[in-house]
Design an enzyme around this catalytic site. Structure first.
Site, PDB file in Angstrom:
ATOM      1  N   GLY B  71       0.815  -1.207   0.000  1.00 22.65           N
ATOM      2  CA  GLY B  71       0.000   0.000   0.000  1.00 22.65           C
ATOM      3  C   GLY B  71       0.851   1.261   0.000  1.00 22.65           C
ATOM      4  O   GLY B  71       0.542   2.233  -0.692  1.00 22.65           O
ATOM      5  N   ASN B 150      -7.705   4.085   9.058  1.00 23.25           N
ATOM      6  CA  ASN B 150      -7.247   2.829   9.669  1.00 23.25           C
ATOM      7  C   ASN B 150      -7.509   2.782  11.168  1.00 23.25           C
ATOM      8  O   ASN B 150      -7.745   1.719  11.724  1.00 23.25           O
ATOM      9  CB  ASN B 150      -5.761   2.625   9.385  1.00 23.25           C
ATOM     10  CG  ASN B 150      -4.934   3.856   9.674  1.00 23.25           C
ATOM     11  OD1 ASN B 150      -5.321   4.976   9.349  1.00 23.25           O
ATOM     12  ND2 ASN B 150      -3.796   3.666  10.301  1.00 23.25           N
ATOM     13  N   GLN B 178      -7.668   0.414   3.610  1.00 25.77           N
ATOM     14  CA  GLN B 178      -8.511  -0.153   4.665  1.00 25.77           C
ATOM     15  C   GLN B 178      -9.917  -0.466   4.177  1.00 25.77           C
ATOM     16  O   GLN B 178     -10.693  -1.106   4.889  1.00 25.77           O
ATOM     17  CB  GLN B 178      -8.598   0.814   5.861  1.00 25.77           C
ATOM     18  CG  GLN B 178      -7.314   0.950   6.638  1.00 25.77           C
ATOM     19  CD  GLN B 178      -6.910  -0.328   7.363  1.00 25.77           C
ATOM     20  OE1 GLN B 178      -7.686  -1.273   7.507  1.00 25.77           O
ATOM     21  NE2 GLN B 178      -5.661  -0.375   7.808  1.00 25.77           N
ATOM     22  N   HIS B 200      -2.317  -7.495   2.219  1.00 26.57           N
ATOM     23  CA  HIS B 200      -2.365  -8.119   3.541  1.00 26.57           C
ATOM     24  C   HIS B 200      -3.479  -7.592   4.435  1.00 26.57           C
ATOM     25  O   HIS B 200      -3.666  -8.076   5.547  1.00 26.57           O
ATOM     26  CB  HIS B 200      -1.006  -8.030   4.238  1.00 26.57           C
ATOM     27  CG  HIS B 200      -0.677  -6.688   4.791  1.00 26.57           C
ATOM     28  ND1 HIS B 200      -0.621  -6.430   6.140  1.00 26.57           N
ATOM     29  CD2 HIS B 200      -0.391  -5.530   4.174  1.00 26.57           C
ATOM     30  CE1 HIS B 200      -0.298  -5.171   6.326  1.00 26.57           C
ATOM     31  NE2 HIS B 200      -0.150  -4.594   5.156  1.00 26.57           N
ATOM     32  N   CYS B 324       2.611   5.505  24.152  1.00 27.08           N
ATOM     33  CA  CYS B 324       3.566   4.448  24.449  1.00 27.08           C
ATOM     34  C   CYS B 324       3.553   3.335  23.413  1.00 27.08           C
ATOM     35  O   CYS B 324       4.412   2.478  23.415  1.00 27.08           O
ATOM     36  CB  CYS B 324       3.276   3.847  25.820  1.00 27.08           C
ATOM     37  SG  CYS B 324       3.829   4.929  27.115  1.00 27.08           S
TER      38      CYS B 324
END
Lengths: 276, 395
Positions: B71, B150, B178, B200, B324
């Site tokens: 992509g 996404n 997506q 994928h 994080c």
């Protein structure tokens, strides 16, 4: 995915000393929800002996922030205030078997909470953050904090400062200023051995050796059309390969000895340098 | 422990039918499709067959499909081609919530002297149409907007935007990585100039993608070399993966409407249950225009990485927009652009489903999640205060 040690996982999944202390003798608050992590440390201190008889915490943050808080409380319990203040962020990281370098700021937050709680106990006003000039506006980090963390952790690069304090990790606008501060710190005094002469982790040692070779040793050799390459570090044995005009130079042994002296001075007395 | 995989917007498993389709080309049929001999040359037919299947899924003509490696390559190639084809135009329009494949490529071009406008989104993650229309001028080269986001699954009204841009003669590229295979897309009714898709994300393997380029649109190759793909994308064809992408598109097309219903049912069940069972929970994104497989939920006063690692203990895979987990220190640029408050942004969790998920898996998430959130809130200095005030206000 972060590579956490089993100790970090254990202290994240089953943290020790979580919660509040009713009517605590001291509270230390650091961080904020905006920045993504915050820690509130509660202390119960025995008035006569100055001993920390209980420590609890509440933490908003990622796994390593929770684990670092848990480690901190385990480290300080039973110590008196002055002993507790000897505990560095490196001690917290070590207690956990190390932290990913991008997560070192979690250990720094632990150390700061301790300082804040002790200041609170001693009736000192909450100053630390407001005092210095805010350098990193994204994460509200002061110049003072950057200097302190850089010296305590022997930091020489902007990336490391970001790992330890988050400064420079947002818009990146302050990275030039951070670089200037680091230059300022390390040009005044040579990167000395970490203030408390105790075990640095292997990773830190390797990084330090690489740094010294890059900055202090290679430029000099290159000026004479020579060069060296760091081949391997095995415990305290540093193996280098001579390159350029250094190859086959009659003075090679002297050069190696010079490198060894430099590393002995800046890293550890036990360093031995060998040519490949 | 079984894995419960609710991270299908990150990547998907290879469908068994797809794997079967590709295996012969990893084993016996290893030839080069460009060869003169039958052994290699016959593979050309397989590639054309796959091209037809990909084209059919999006209502395109086979010759409008160029196979790429992913992509990201498709996105880069689309924008670069526009820039090379119209060197006099120096303005690019995109949105603040694009995938890094578009966003960082635009930043790269900005450093090379292009003017880039990043269109803001509403608090529901919907494109701000007024700002978009205002941004366009005679210097605008291309508008690149994602079809579906996404992180939140929010779908942009690309068909409306197309109509407007056509009048102005501005190219439109849409990153539909997506969306393809998850919602119906018909290029013949929505005449964008270029569209990116990726294998994928729809049960084909990683390492293959495609770029649709409308017939008659000027195109400059991004990867230059041999004559493959009619000179539009050089490099020996990844035959096995191209065959796989064809099969995956065929499968997606066959059951599209049934799957959308199925996924929406599961997704809504998770969403409704967690909203009910966990206080201080917010759904991020325009719930009226959203992919049926995606939900992005903020659990206020808890940090996302901590939630993910707790879920991991049960084998449950999801993702988060927290700082994080982002690899940088900044939380999700998508949620920030939407103005999601800091108390919620760090605790955002995305569940993204696929046809291989089951209701039992959904029930497992509903079973474990409330306890995880409750415990982490008890850890948190903010969570405790919040829960106190909540229980007070309820009494």
């Amino acid at each position: 995915m972060w590579e956490y040690t089993d100790k970090v996982k254990e202290h994240f999944l089953h943290p020790k000393n979580i919660g509040e202390i009713e009517n605590p003798d001291a509270v230390g608050d650091v961080g904020s929800i905006v920045c993504g992590d915050a820690l509130r440390l509660y202390l119960r201190v025995d008035k006569d002996s100055g001993r920390i008889i209980d420590a609890k915490f509440q933490t908003f943050g990622c796994a390593s922030a929770i684990a670092s808080s848990s480690a901190l409380t385990e480290l300080i319990k039973g110590k008196n205030i002055d002993e507790a203040l000897q505990i560095t962020n490196q001690d917290i990281a070590e207690f956990l078997g190390g932290l990913p370098k991008e997560k070192m700021h979690c250990s720094v937050m632990g150390r700061e909470a301790l300082e804040a709680a002790v200041a609170n106990y001693r009736g000192q006003p909450k100053v630390v953050e407001e005092e210095g000039r805010i350098l990193c506006k994204c994460f509200n980090v002061t110049e003072e904090k950057i200097r302190k963390v850089a010296i305590e952790n022997h930091i020489t690069t902007v990336d490391e400062i970001t790992d330890y304090t988050k400064a420079g990790g947002g818009c990146g606008e302050c990275s030039g200023e951070i670089e200037a501060i680091l230059r300022d710190i390390w040009s005044l005094k040579k990167p000395e051995k970490p203030a408390v002469q105790k075990k640095i982790t292997n990773l830190q040692k390797i990084a330090l050796i690489q740094e010294i070779i890059e900055r202090e040793i290679r430029p000099g050799l290159q000026a004479d059309s020579g060069d060296i390459e760091l081949v391997d570090i095995d415990g305290n044995k540093v193996i280098v390969a001579l390159r350029g005009m250094c190859t086959g130079c009659l003075m090679a042994d002297v050069t190696i000895k010079g490198i060894q002296d430099k590393l002995k001075e800046l890293v550890s007395e036990e360093i031995i340098v060998e040519a490949q | 422990m079984d894995t419960i995989y609710f991270d299908n917007n990150a990547t998907t498993n290879i469908a068994p039918e797809v794997l079967n389709e590709m295996l012969p080309y990893l084993r016996e049929f290893y030839g080069n499709p460009s060869s003169m001999h039958t052994f290699g040359g016959q593979l050309h037919r397989k590639i054309e067959e796959a091209r037809q299947k990909v084209a059919k899924l999006i209502g395109a003509e086979p010759e409008e499909i160029i196979f790429t490696s992913c992509g990201t390559e498709s996105d880069n190639a689309a924008i670069m081609s526009a820039a090379e084809s119209f060197p006099n135009k120096r303005h690019i329009v995109t949105s603040r919530v694009e995938h890094p494949a578009v966003l960082n490529f635009c930043k790269h071009l900005a450093r090379k002297g292009y003017r880039v406008t990043y269109i803001p989104v509403t608090k529901h993650g919907q494109i701000n149409m007024d700002e978009l229309l205002k941004a366009l001028d005679e210097d605008t080269l291309i508008v690149s907007l994602m079809y579906a986001n996404n992180e939140t699954g929010v779908i942009f009204p690309i068909a409306e935007i197309v109509d407007f841009l056509k009048e102005k003669g501005i190219l439109l590229h849409t990153d539909a990585v997506q969306a393809v295979g998850k919602v119906p897309i018909d290029i013949s009714k929505m005449p964008v100039d270029m569209l990116s898709l990726s294998g994928h994300k729809l049960h084909a393997p990683k390492g293959v993608g495609a770029l649709y380029v409308r017939k008659g649109t000027r195109f400059h190759p991004y990867i230059i070399g041999g004559h493959q793909e009619h000179g539009r994308r050089a490099g020996t064809e990844n035959v096995a993966s191209i065959a796989a992408l064809g099969k995956a598109c065929e499968l997606a097309g066959e059951n599209l409407y049934k799957e959308m219903q199925y996924l929406k049912g599961l997704r809504d069940k998770i969403e409704n249950a967690l909203l009910k069972l966990c206080p201080n929970t917010i759904i991020n994104g325009d719930t009226n225009n959203r992919l049926p497989n995606t939900t992005n939920i903020s659990f206020e006063y808890v940090e996302g990485e901590a939630i993910l690692l707790r879920l991991n203990e049960f084998g449950i895979c999801a993702s988060s927009g927290s700082a994080c987990t982002s690899g940088s220190l900044e939380p999700s640029h998508v949620l920030r652009a939407m103005g999601v408050p800091a108390t919620a942004i760090h605790g955002s969790i995305r569940f993204s489903l696929s046809r291989y998920n089951t209701e039992a898996e959904v029930d497992k998430v509903i079973e474990v999640m409330p306890a995880i959130i409750k415990e982490l809130r008890q850890f948190s200095p903010f969570g405790r205060d919040k829960q106190k005030t909540d229980s007070l206000s309820k009494n």
